[in-house]
Design an enzyme around this catalytic site. Sequence first.
Site, short mmCIF file in Angstrom:
data_model
loop_
_atom_site.label_atom_id
_atom_site.label_comp_id
_atom_site.label_asym_id
_atom_site.label_seq_id
_atom_site.Cartn_x
_atom_site.Cartn_y
_atom_site.Cartn_z
CB ALA A 169 -0.94 0.00 1.21
CG ASP A 170 3.56 4.30 2.08
OD1 ASP A 170 3.73 4.96 1.04
OD2 ASP A 170 3.90 4.70 3.21
CG LEU A 171 6.98 0.09 -3.65
CD1 LEU A 171 7.66 -0.90 -2.72
CD2 LEU A 171 6.71 -0.54 -5.01
CG ASN A 175 7.80 1.26 3.79
OD1 ASN A 175 8.22 1.35 4.94
ND2 ASN A 175 6.68 1.83 3.41
#
Length: 243
Positions: A169-171, A175
């Site tokens: 969801a938050d590449l 991360n």
Amino acid sequence: MMMQERTYKDAVGAILFDAAVSPQVGHAWFAPDYWRECNALRTQAGGRGGVAIIVTPVGECVLRHYRRGGLVAALMGDRYLWLGADHTRPFTEFRLLSEIARLGLPGPAVVAARYVRHGLFYGADLITRRIANAQTLAECLLAGQLDGERAEEVGALVARFHRAGVWHADLNAHNVLMTPDELYLIDFDRGRLRTPAASWQQANLQRLRRSLLKLGAASQGEAAFEKVIWQPLLYRYGRTLTP
């Protein structure tokens, strides 16, 4: 070692844990103060998520408290609407990480997840094993260590997850973890399994691209960024996605 999913419930909430890693996990495991009193709290960072490095009976772990970001944080903070245990953020991330491990993909090894009920809302925490000797892709970039070869490795990493239908969801560059031996994706909050499709895969890649640009990856000009970083990343991504 096969995952042995177990659940402990009480009047406060519930804990989901891997009994193959630890046969018992209590609420104290999710309290930084408990580890501080045991002289087992290595570091604790503020900001969104409230991350702590703790030394547990199963080794060094990362304790993350779920907290909203953006404008919603001012109103909700670390509270989430209760829709049932299986829909809580920590339980869904726990199970996604379990599936990632089953698929042989490089993600954090999950230890335990917890929710605590507060009427119509709940608070949440997650414990994963710490990945040692790692730096984020963002740190690598800011240290001037991101070159075409490393960019290719990142492309291959993302493609492996996309090929398996794992949507992050938050590449972003924070991360992606890099160690001397392996690259990892971390922080799968709100992630899920999806049918592989170019639409969401390309949207994921564009999110990563925006993150790199925001961190100054195009400081030598966007043409240089495209040639040295982005095109090698896309090349290896494509080769790995459809070998």
